[in-house]
Design a protein around this motif. Structure first.
Motif, PDB file in Angstrom:
ATOM      1  N   ALA A 106       0.843  -0.898   0.044  1.00  0.00           N
ATOM      2  CA  ALA A 106       0.082   0.040   0.048  1.00  0.00           C
ATOM      3  C   ALA A 106       0.696   1.388  -0.046  1.00  0.00           C
ATOM      4  CB  ALA A 106      -1.088  -0.127   1.096  1.00  0.00           C
ATOM      5  N   GLU A 107       2.153   1.089   0.892  1.00  0.00           N
ATOM      6  CA  GLU A 107       2.627   2.272   0.778  1.00  0.00           C
ATOM      7  C   GLU A 107       3.543   2.999  -0.306  1.00  0.00           C
ATOM      8  OE1 GLU A 107       4.610   2.798   5.255  1.00  0.00           O
ATOM      9  OE2 GLU A 107       5.036   1.411   4.332  1.00  0.00           O
ATOM     10  N   MET A 108       4.084   1.617  -0.796  1.00  0.00           N
ATOM     11  CA  MET A 108       4.829   1.511  -2.234  1.00  0.00           C
ATOM     12  C   MET A 108       4.073   2.593  -3.444  1.00  0.00           C
ATOM     13  SD  MET A 108       6.688  -1.285  -3.110  1.00  0.00           S
ATOM     14  CE  MET A 108       6.006  -3.080  -1.644  1.00  0.00           C
ATOM     15  N   ASP A 109       2.345   1.831  -3.431  1.00  0.00           N
ATOM     16  CA  ASP A 109       1.913   2.318  -4.513  1.00  0.00           C
ATOM     17  C   ASP A 109       0.734   3.504  -4.220  1.00  0.00           C
ATOM     18  OD1 ASP A 109       0.791  -0.140  -5.665  1.00  0.00           O
ATOM     19  OD2 ASP A 109      -0.884  -1.055  -3.683  1.00  0.00           O
ATOM     20  N   GLY A 114       2.047   9.469  -6.760  1.00  0.00           N
ATOM     21  CA  GLY A 114       2.398  10.230  -5.929  1.00  0.00           C
ATOM     22  C   GLY A 114       1.358  11.012  -4.946  1.00  0.00           C
ATOM     23  N   GLY A 115       0.269   9.684  -4.001  1.00  0.00           N
ATOM     24  CA  GLY A 115      -0.366  10.364  -3.429  1.00  0.00           C
ATOM     25  C   GLY A 115      -1.687  10.619  -3.233  1.00  0.00           C
ATOM     26  N   ALA A 116      -2.030  10.382  -4.618  1.00  0.00           N
ATOM     27  CA  ALA A 116      -3.082  10.251  -5.110  1.00  0.00           C
ATOM     28  C   ALA A 116      -4.386   9.193  -4.463  1.00  0.00           C
ATOM     29  CB  ALA A 116      -3.211  10.721  -6.920  1.00  0.00           C
ATOM     30  N   SER A 117      -3.567   8.175  -4.948  1.00  0.00           N
ATOM     31  CA  SER A 117      -4.634   7.179  -4.426  1.00  0.00           C
ATOM     32  C   SER A 117      -4.607   7.105  -3.182  1.00  0.00           C
ATOM     33  CB  SER A 117      -3.814   5.543  -4.946  1.00  0.00           C
ATOM     34  OG  SER A 117      -2.630   5.841  -4.290  1.00  0.00           O
ATOM     35  N   GLN A 118      -4.657   8.003  -2.436  1.00  0.00           N
ATOM     36  CA  GLN A 118      -4.522   7.790  -0.972  1.00  0.00           C
ATOM     37  C   GLN A 118      -6.281   8.799  -0.830  1.00  0.00           C
ATOM     38  OE1 GLN A 118      -2.518   9.956   1.297  1.00  0.00           O
ATOM     39  NE2 GLN A 118      -3.128   9.373   3.321  1.00  0.00           N
ATOM     40  N   TRP A 119      -6.123   9.156  -1.830  1.00  0.00           N
ATOM     41  CA  TRP A 119      -7.643   9.777  -1.773  1.00  0.00           C
ATOM     42  C   TRP A 119      -8.728   9.005  -2.927  1.00  0.00           C
ATOM     43  CZ3 TRP A 119      -3.891  13.192  -0.765  1.00  0.00           C
ATOM     44  CH2 TRP A 119      -3.874  13.262   0.524  1.00  0.00           C
ATOM     45  N   ALA A 120      -8.531   8.375  -3.593  1.00  0.00           N
ATOM     46  CA  ALA A 120      -9.418   8.234  -4.270  1.00  0.00           C
ATOM     47  C   ALA A 120     -10.166   6.498  -3.969  1.00  0.00           C
ATOM     48  CB  ALA A 120      -8.610   7.550  -5.415  1.00  0.00           C
TER      49      ALA A 120
END
Length: 120
Positions: A106-109, A114-120
């Motif tokens: 999860a941290e690698m993704d 660029g951090g965008a997947s944290q809020w997707a």
């Protein structure tokens, strides 16, 4: 067009106190560094070299010195290099609590997006 105004007197922002003078006597005698562990100077350069270590012991035997310099022989001929108690040469030798943690998927993704997947 604006004409440049000539300044009557330039006042520097730094104020120097008094005339420059050099000391009459300067003490150039060697003295130990304030942070030295022993607070004393070595007796001679040779005695210092016997105890010093830099990338291995500096007091190598003559047969380990080929051509009169370190590097002319294999490192194993220079003797053992041991870290003192409480000192470590590599991060992998530290206790487990100080070693680098492995990354989760999860941290690698999250990093790769660029951090965008944290809020997707």
């Amino acid at each position: 067009m604006n004409a440049t105004r000539a300044l009557a007197h330039r006042q520097p922002m730094i104020r120097f106190l008094g005339k420059r003078t050099t000391p009459a006597t300067i003490d150039h005698t060697p003295h130990p560094h304030p942070a030295s562990p022993t607070h004393e100077l070595p007796n001679s350069f040779q005695s210092y070299r016997k105890k010093a270590q830099q990338h291995g012991p500096l007091n190598a035997t003559p047969r380990a010195l080929v051509g009169g310099h370190i590097g002319g022989a294999a490192g194993k001929n220079l003797g053992p290099i041991e870290a003192a108690k409480g000192l470590y040469f590599d991060r992998s030798e530290l206790p487990q609590r100080f070693q680098q943690l492995s990354w989760t998927q999860a941290e690698m993704d999250l990093l790769e997006s660029g951090g965008a997947s944290q809020w997707a």
